[in-house]
Enzyme design. Structure first.
Site, PDB file in Angstrom:
ATOM      1  N   TRP A 102      -4.432  -4.039  -0.588  1.00 17.48           N
ATOM      2  CA  TRP A 102      -3.957  -4.219  -1.967  1.00 17.48           C
ATOM      3  C   TRP A 102      -3.517  -5.652  -2.208  1.00 17.48           C
ATOM      4  CZ3 TRP A 102      -6.221  -0.913  -4.634  1.00 17.48           C
ATOM      5  CH2 TRP A 102      -6.342   0.422  -4.218  1.00 17.48           C
ATOM      6  N   ASP A 172       4.595  -4.869  -5.996  1.00 16.21           N
ATOM      7  CA  ASP A 172       3.721  -3.714  -6.223  1.00 16.21           C
ATOM      8  C   ASP A 172       4.345  -2.552  -5.456  1.00 16.21           C
ATOM      9  OD1 ASP A 172       1.829  -1.708  -6.199  1.00 16.21           O
ATOM     10  OD2 ASP A 172       0.164  -2.968  -5.531  1.00 16.21           O
ATOM     11  N   LYS A 196       0.855   8.171  -7.368  1.00 13.86           N
ATOM     12  CA  LYS A 196       1.367   8.426  -6.030  1.00 13.86           C
ATOM     13  C   LYS A 196       2.687   9.190  -6.086  1.00 13.86           C
ATOM     14  CE  LYS A 196      -1.817   5.301  -4.657  1.00 13.86           C
ATOM     15  NZ  LYS A 196      -2.248   3.933  -4.894  1.00 13.86           N
TER      16      LYS A 196
HETATM   17  C1  LIG Z   1      -3.004   2.889  -5.093  1.00 15.00           C
HETATM   18  C2  LIG Z   1      -2.491   1.514  -5.061  1.00 15.00           C
HETATM   19  C3  LIG Z   1      -2.998   0.518  -5.911  1.00 15.00           C
HETATM   20  C4  LIG Z   1      -4.138   0.776  -6.884  1.00 15.00           C
HETATM   21  O1  LIG Z   1      -3.693   1.561  -7.902  1.00 15.00           O
HETATM   22  P1  LIG Z   1      -4.622   1.904  -9.168  1.00 15.00           P
HETATM   23  O2  LIG Z   1      -3.662   2.626 -10.046  1.00 15.00           O
HETATM   24  O3  LIG Z   1      -5.745   2.748  -8.679  1.00 15.00           O
HETATM   25  O4  LIG Z   1      -5.082   0.635  -9.759  1.00 15.00           O
HETATM   26  C5  LIG Z   1      -2.433  -0.726  -5.848  1.00 15.00           C
HETATM   27  N1  LIG Z   1      -1.433  -1.017  -4.994  1.00 15.00           N
HETATM   28  C6  LIG Z   1      -0.927  -0.087  -4.159  1.00 15.00           C
HETATM   29  C7  LIG Z   1       0.196  -0.442  -3.248  1.00 15.00           C
HETATM   30  C8  LIG Z   1      -1.442   1.201  -4.165  1.00 15.00           C
HETATM   31  O5  LIG Z   1      -0.939   2.126  -3.324  1.00 15.00           O
END
Ligand SMILES: *Cc1c(COP(=O)(O)O)cnc(C)c1O
Length: 360
Positions: A102, A172, A196
């Site tokens: 990521w 993030d 998540k």
């Molecule tokens: C799942 C995830 C993403 C991507 O998320 P999307 O909503 O599919 O764009 C980005 N960063 C982290 C840490 C993730 O777990």
């Protein structure tokens, strides 16, 4: 009761109680004669849902008044572009911690808009640990510092959030938001895709300190400008209404469970059971160094890819779903977000014990 436990990294398990409540209200939301899916996003009912969702999230995370909460779309992935578009300014530089796939995507995107300094990285050991960041690593000054607080794919999590002084820290937090209490004030921006630990896919939460909203003087697309969403209170265009509603139900559920202190205790307890088992096992092991292990995404391997495949298949058959690791790393991954009951983790461990006995 459900007959399976879903260990998917995302979209992920939701609390049973929340799904039941949503089902009960599906056809007729609180006597209004319509489904939430059918409500005008500018009407009174949805207005209250959005307002309450924000209020609940503010209470849970103790978000200070000088931060805005935005309900957007585009996933965490769109934030990889929105952050640099909105935050690059004076220096035209930003620091990124490279801790997995990521962060790689975030770096790739940021490079389109400014200079990216990789000030810390754990790529040398395939992201199985997290780098420590010293003040001198963050020189020269940049416009912001970017980190992924929990690395969903590798199963690592920063236990200490660095103090970045006057330079705004962007986090993030897609896979560990709401898993335990955090100090929002350490961050300039926190963002998270919902699928998540918050709700279904389609919603992205952005928590942004007010001085960062108007940072850029550049002309950027209206939708990608944080100002637009702050000014319009997340109603510049149609928000993902139903997902916001489910997120609100999840926030209520977390509050009823005792808030983030209770959530954190429960999550540490669940993850502790699994890591203790992994550390004692002669077959399975965790590839991640102890100090940096995530309580949300627990990765493990047998060391034999073929045996991993057999394990994943047999686990599926036993109702333990989605244990396959990310294609970039292989092995297994048990995502044990807030909505995964302790019973799910205990059932997984019992299954692993049996598997271990028959395969060693
Ligand atoms: C799942 C995830 C993403 C991507 O998320 P999307 O909503 O599919 O764009 C980005 N960063 C982290 C840490 C993730 O777990």
């Amino acid at each position: 009761m459900r007959k399976v436990f879903n260990f998917s990294a995302g979209p992920a398990v939701l609390p049973q109680e929340v799904l039941r409540e949503a089902a009960d209200e599906m056809l007729d939301y609180q006597g209004c004669g319509m489904s939430v899916m059918e409500l005008s996003h500018r009407g009174k009912e949805f207005g209250e849902i959005l307002e309450n969702a924000e209020k609940l999230l503010r209470d849970l995370l103790k978000i200070p008044k000088n931060y805005h909460v935005l309900f957007l779309q585009g996933g965490a992935t769109l934030q990889f572009a929105m952050v640099p578009m909105n935050l690059f300014g004076k220096t035209g530089r930003a620091h990124y911690f490279h801790t997995g796939l990521w962060s790689k995507k975030a770096i790739f995107e940021a490079k389109k808009f400014g200079e990216v300094l990789i000030s810390a990285s754990s790529e040398d050991k395939n992201f199985t640990y997290l780098p420590t960041v010293k003040a001198q690593d963050l020189q020269p000054d940049g416009d912001y510092i970017f980190m992924v607080t929990n690395n969903t794919i590798y199963g690592t999590c920063f236990k200490n959030i660095p103090d970045t002084g006057n330079i705004p820290l962007v986090g993030d937090m897609s896979s560990n938001i709401l898993s335990e209490p955090i100090d929002v004030q350490k961050f300039g921006i926190i963002f998270a895709g919902a699928q998540k630990n918050i709700g279904p896919a389609g919603l992205t939460i952005v928590i942004i300190r007010e001085d960062l909203v108007e940072r850029t003087e550049k002309k950027i697309p209206t939708y990608l400008d944080y100002k637009t969403h702050v000014k319009n209170k997340s109603l510049y265009n149609t928000p993902p209404c139903y997902t916001v509603y489910l997120a609100k139900l999840v926030f209520e559920w977390i509050k009823e469970q005792g808030g983030l202190d209770a959530m954190g205790r429960r999550n540490h307890d669940k993850a502790g059971l699994l890591y203790d088992y992994l550390d004692a096992s002669t077959l399975f092991k965790s590839p991640v160094v102890k100090h940096d292990r995530s309580i949300m995404n627990v990765t493990f391997v047998t060391g034999q890819p073929q045996l991993d495949d057999i394990f994943i298949r047999e686990a599926e058959g036993a109702g333990l779903k989605n244990l396959k690791g990310h294609r970039a790393v292989g092995g297994m991954r048990a995502s044990i977000y807030n909505a995964m009951p302790k019973e799910g983790v205990e059932t997984l461990i019992r299954f692993m014990e049996t598997f271990e006995k028959t395969h060693t």
